[in-house]
Write an enzyme that holds these catalytic residues in place. Sequence first.
Site, mmCIF file in Angstrom:
data_model
loop_
_atom_site.group_PDB
_atom_site.id
_atom_site.type_symbol
_atom_site.label_atom_id
_atom_site.label_comp_id
_atom_site.label_asym_id
_atom_site.label_seq_id
_atom_site.Cartn_x
_atom_site.Cartn_y
_atom_site.Cartn_z
ATOM 1 N N LYS A 157 0.592 3.850 -2.245
ATOM 2 C CA LYS A 157 -0.151 5.032 -2.695
ATOM 3 C C LYS A 157 0.719 5.936 -3.581
ATOM 4 O O LYS A 157 0.855 7.135 -3.346
ATOM 5 C CB LYS A 157 -0.696 5.826 -1.499
ATOM 6 C CG LYS A 157 -1.711 5.052 -0.668
ATOM 7 C CD LYS A 157 -2.270 5.936 0.444
ATOM 8 C CE LYS A 157 -3.337 5.212 1.254
ATOM 9 N NZ LYS A 157 -2.776 4.157 2.119
ATOM 10 N N ASP A 175 0.855 -1.192 0.000
ATOM 11 C CA ASP A 175 0.000 0.000 0.000
ATOM 12 C C ASP A 175 0.895 1.247 0.000
ATOM 13 O O ASP A 175 1.017 1.938 1.008
ATOM 14 C CB ASP A 175 -0.901 -0.030 1.235
ATOM 15 C CG ASP A 175 -1.921 1.093 1.235
ATOM 16 O OD1 ASP A 175 -2.190 1.650 0.149
ATOM 17 O OD2 ASP A 175 -2.449 1.405 2.318
ATOM 18 N N ASN A 215 5.913 9.039 -15.572
ATOM 19 C CA ASN A 215 7.184 8.349 -15.752
ATOM 20 C C ASN A 215 7.776 7.887 -14.424
ATOM 21 O O ASN A 215 8.307 6.781 -14.310
ATOM 22 C CB ASN A 215 8.178 9.270 -16.472
ATOM 23 C CG ASN A 215 9.472 8.557 -16.790
ATOM 24 O OD1 ASN A 215 9.508 7.626 -17.589
ATOM 25 N ND2 ASN A 215 10.561 9.011 -16.162
#
Length: 225
Positions: A62, A60, A68
């Site tokens: 995020k 996790d 890129n």
Amino acid sequence: MTHNPVFLAVDVPRLETAIDLVQKVSGHIGGLKLGLEFFCAHGHHGVHEMAKIGLPIFLDLKLHDIPNTVAAAMQSIHVLEPAIVTVHASGGRAMMEDAKAAAGENTKVVGVTVLTSFDDKDLSGVGIDHSPYEQAMRLAELSKASGLDGIVCSGHEVGAIHKQWKDGFFVVPGLRPAKGKAGDQKRTVTPREARDAGASVLVIGRPISRAENPLAAARSIEATL
């Protein structure tokens, strides 16, 4: 993916403590969620050590940056063979498309919609004039259009999103057992409610990891499912 939808959020400062906790409850959970705290503290080595326990790994992280950079970050974790990786859906379509293209063949990429610690006031404070429900629905639609496998949302939104995205993969955090303390989570439901609404993965942390008896807590939650 495992038949048990419970992924234990392992966010403890010491690797030895994390391994000990997971070994105690491994028979009653379906996977491990390793977040920013764990990854920043223990890196690739920590993930490899946790993977030895034999449960699927949900990273996790995020990810949220230019397309890129997110693609390069995704490629850098191929060696860890995560079952699930998160990116922020608010990073936009190009970023999500590149993230999915760069992910490992067996890795599900899911877009984080609205953090479960956010309410209307928090969203307004960052310039979003929608309710958490409306914002989650919007970002779920964008995640689907971007080719992601699914999304992360609260239990309050997962039912409606599941109706619109029948084959989506839905991760629901911020869960609290009946009568459990909400803590810093503002939009909680029980694990059973989330599962019934269409959740694929139930992320549960403190109700197990900080329980007086983590094994009994994990067993109790499993029994409700």
